[in-house]
Enzyme design. Structure first.
Site, PDB file in Angstrom:
ATOM      1  N   LYS A 283      15.208  39.640 -46.329  1.00  0.00           N
ATOM      2  CA  LYS A 283      14.459  39.850 -47.574  1.00  0.00           C
ATOM      3  C   LYS A 283      13.364  40.915 -47.400  1.00  0.00           C
ATOM      4  O   LYS A 283      13.048  41.303 -46.264  1.00  0.00           O
ATOM      5  CB  LYS A 283      13.874  38.513 -48.032  1.00  0.00           C
ATOM      6  CG  LYS A 283      14.946  37.471 -48.434  1.00  0.00           C
ATOM      7  CD  LYS A 283      14.319  36.190 -49.005  1.00  0.00           C
ATOM      8  CE  LYS A 283      15.393  35.193 -49.433  1.00  0.00           C
ATOM      9  NZ  LYS A 283      14.813  33.982 -50.074  1.00  0.00           N
TER      10      LYS A 283
ATOM     11  N   ASN B 172      10.297  34.265 -47.688  1.00  0.00           N
ATOM     12  CA  ASN B 172      10.787  33.432 -46.580  1.00  0.00           C
ATOM     13  C   ASN B 172      11.868  34.114 -45.732  1.00  0.00           C
ATOM     14  O   ASN B 172      12.728  33.459 -45.151  1.00  0.00           O
ATOM     15  CB  ASN B 172      11.221  32.051 -47.079  1.00  0.00           C
ATOM     16  CG  ASN B 172      12.412  32.098 -48.013  1.00  0.00           C
ATOM     17  OD1 ASN B 172      12.863  33.172 -48.381  1.00  0.00           O
ATOM     18  ND2 ASN B 172      12.911  30.935 -48.387  1.00  0.00           N
TER      19      ASN B 172
ATOM     20  N   HIS C 297      17.961  35.107 -46.645  1.00  0.00           N
ATOM     21  CA  HIS C 297      18.842  34.311 -47.507  1.00  0.00           C
ATOM     22  C   HIS C 297      20.123  34.019 -46.744  1.00  0.00           C
ATOM     23  O   HIS C 297      20.577  34.851 -45.955  1.00  0.00           O
ATOM     24  CB  HIS C 297      19.195  35.079 -48.784  1.00  0.00           C
ATOM     25  CG  HIS C 297      20.394  34.511 -49.511  1.00  0.00           C
ATOM     26  ND1 HIS C 297      20.278  33.437 -50.352  1.00  0.00           N
ATOM     27  CD2 HIS C 297      21.708  34.828 -49.471  1.00  0.00           C
ATOM     28  CE1 HIS C 297      21.501  33.116 -50.808  1.00  0.00           C
ATOM     29  NE2 HIS C 297      22.376  33.968 -50.295  1.00  0.00           N
TER      30      HIS C 297
ATOM     31  N   TYR D 276      21.302  35.836 -57.997  1.00  0.00           N
ATOM     32  CA  TYR D 276      20.734  34.485 -57.999  1.00  0.00           C
ATOM     33  C   TYR D 276      21.015  33.756 -59.323  1.00  0.00           C
ATOM     34  O   TYR D 276      20.262  32.838 -59.689  1.00  0.00           O
ATOM     35  CB  TYR D 276      19.232  34.538 -57.734  1.00  0.00           C
ATOM     36  CG  TYR D 276      18.866  34.605 -56.259  1.00  0.00           C
ATOM     37  CD1 TYR D 276      19.183  33.562 -55.386  1.00  0.00           C
ATOM     38  CD2 TYR D 276      18.181  35.702 -55.739  1.00  0.00           C
ATOM     39  CE1 TYR D 276      18.841  33.605 -54.043  1.00  0.00           C
ATOM     40  CE2 TYR D 276      17.831  35.754 -54.385  1.00  0.00           C
ATOM     41  CZ  TYR D 276      18.167  34.697 -53.545  1.00  0.00           C
ATOM     42  OH  TYR D 276      17.813  34.735 -52.221  1.00  0.00           O
TER      43      TYR D 276
ATOM     44  N   GLU E 107      29.343  35.658 -53.081  1.00  0.00           N
ATOM     45  CA  GLU E 107      28.218  36.531 -52.723  1.00  0.00           C
ATOM     46  C   GLU E 107      28.690  37.753 -51.935  1.00  0.00           C
ATOM     47  O   GLU E 107      28.163  38.859 -52.116  1.00  0.00           O
ATOM     48  CB  GLU E 107      27.176  35.728 -51.930  1.00  0.00           C
ATOM     49  CG  GLU E 107      26.501  34.671 -52.795  1.00  0.00           C
ATOM     50  CD  GLU E 107      25.479  33.813 -52.041  1.00  0.00           C
ATOM     51  OE1 GLU E 107      24.905  32.913 -52.664  1.00  0.00           O
ATOM     52  OE2 GLU E 107      25.244  34.053 -50.830  1.00  0.00           O
TER      53      GLU E 107
HETATM   54  P1  RTP Z   1      18.250  31.158 -49.994  1.00  0.00           P
HETATM   55  O1  RTP Z   1      19.168  30.847 -51.135  1.00  0.00           O
HETATM   56  O2  RTP Z   1      17.296  32.311 -50.279  1.00  0.00           O
HETATM   57  O3  RTP Z   1      18.985  31.335 -48.701  1.00  0.00           O
HETATM   58  O4  RTP Z   1      17.276  29.916 -49.728  1.00  0.00           O
HETATM   59  P2  RTP Z   1      17.635  28.375 -49.782  1.00  0.00           P
HETATM   60  O5  RTP Z   1      19.114  28.171 -49.996  1.00  0.00           O
HETATM   61  O6  RTP Z   1      17.011  27.777 -48.575  1.00  0.00           O
HETATM   62  O7  RTP Z   1      16.825  27.907 -51.056  1.00  0.00           O
HETATM   63  P3  RTP Z   1      17.277  27.839 -52.592  1.00  0.00           P
HETATM   64  O8  RTP Z   1      17.035  26.451 -53.074  1.00  0.00           O
HETATM   65  O9  RTP Z   1      18.666  28.402 -52.753  1.00  0.00           O
HETATM   66  O10 RTP Z   1      16.231  28.786 -53.301  1.00  0.00           O
HETATM   67  C1  RTP Z   1      16.384  30.190 -53.309  1.00  0.00           C
HETATM   68  C2  RTP Z   1      15.072  30.847 -52.992  1.00  0.00           C
HETATM   69  O11 RTP Z   1      14.155  30.587 -54.049  1.00  0.00           O
HETATM   70  C3  RTP Z   1      12.841  30.427 -53.516  1.00  0.00           C
HETATM   71  N1  RTP Z   1      12.343  29.103 -53.872  1.00  0.00           N
HETATM   72  N2  RTP Z   1      11.154  28.905 -54.299  1.00  0.00           N
HETATM   73  N3  RTP Z   1       8.757  27.739 -55.272  1.00  0.00           N
HETATM   74  C4  RTP Z   1       9.817  26.972 -55.019  1.00  0.00           C
HETATM   75  O12 RTP Z   1       9.810  25.771 -55.172  1.00  0.00           O
HETATM   76  C5  RTP Z   1      11.022  27.602 -54.520  1.00  0.00           C
HETATM   77  N4  RTP Z   1      12.140  26.988 -54.229  1.00  0.00           N
HETATM   78  C6  RTP Z   1      12.981  27.940 -53.812  1.00  0.00           C
HETATM   79  C7  RTP Z   1      12.922  30.550 -52.022  1.00  0.00           C
HETATM   80  O13 RTP Z   1      12.538  31.864 -51.659  1.00  0.00           O
HETATM   81  C8  RTP Z   1      14.383  30.316 -51.727  1.00  0.00           C
HETATM   82  O14 RTP Z   1      14.775  30.976 -50.559  1.00  0.00           O
HETATM   83 MG    MG Z   2      20.170  29.063 -51.566  1.00  0.00          MG
END
Ligand code: RTP
Ligand code: MG
Length: 141
Positions: A11, A114, A117, A51, A128
């Site tokens: 990212k 973070n 991804h 997304y 994707e």
């Molecule tokens: P990613 O898709 O980026 O690999 O991350 P992930 O699966 O661990 O998390 P996901 O639930 O898919 O969420 C995508 C991205 O959105 C941001 N996020 N912010 N503020 C919040 O509560 C929140 N929750 C998620 C994070 O940057 C996350 O990587």
């Molecule tokens: Mg995710």
């Protein structure tokens, strides 16, 4: 063990920190092979499309804004159980919860910035990968 592919995105925060190489080293140490890669500045529209599954989530706008805030490094990783293996390497979404030694524990600043991804299922990985790479640009087995 199943040979799988997954999408990894380094990212904008991690690209700006100049840690692409350190993150690539973790892929290699885990036996994940880079079979496609490109650096790209996403438009807002491209980030929204990528997304789209999160469209209704409260954090959607912030996420899109952040992902379009600077260049990202996008790669396809291939290896045994690549989807789950890469998610283990990444660590928890919120770096405060990420296990020591994971990419997010070591390089991420916040739940928004973070560092990386990763696809969350084989099905989403296929979608994707196709979003960013024509089949002819993926050089795996
Ligand atoms: P990613 O898709 O980026 O690999 O991350 P992930 O699966 O661990 O998390 P996901 O639930 O898919 O969420 C995508 C991205 O959105 C941001 N996020 N912010 N503020 C919040 O509560 C929140 N929750 C998620 C994070 O940057 C996350 O990587
Ligand atoms: Mg995710």
């Amino acid at each position: 063990m199943a040979l799988e592919r997954t999408i990894s995105i380094i990212k904008p925060d991690a690209v700006a920190k100049n840690v692409i190489g350190q993150i690539y080293a973790r892929f290699e140490q885990a036996g994940l092979k880079v079979v496609a890669a490109k650096m790209k500045q996403l438009s807002r529209q491209e980030a929204e499309g990528f997304y789209a599954v999160h469209r209704e989530r409260p954090f959607f706008n912030a996420l899109v804004e952040f992902m379009a805030s600077g260049p990202v490094m996008i790669q396809v990783l291939e290896g045994d159980n690549a989807v789950a293996r890469y998610r283990e390497l990444m660590g928890a979404t919120n770096p405060k919860d990420a296990a020591p030694g994971t990419i997010r524990a070591d390089f991420a600043d916040s739940i928004d910035a973070n560092a990386v991804h990763g696809s969350d299922s084989q099905e989403n990985a296929a979608t994707e990968i196709a979003y960013f790479f024509p089949q002819t640009d993926v050089y795996g087995r």
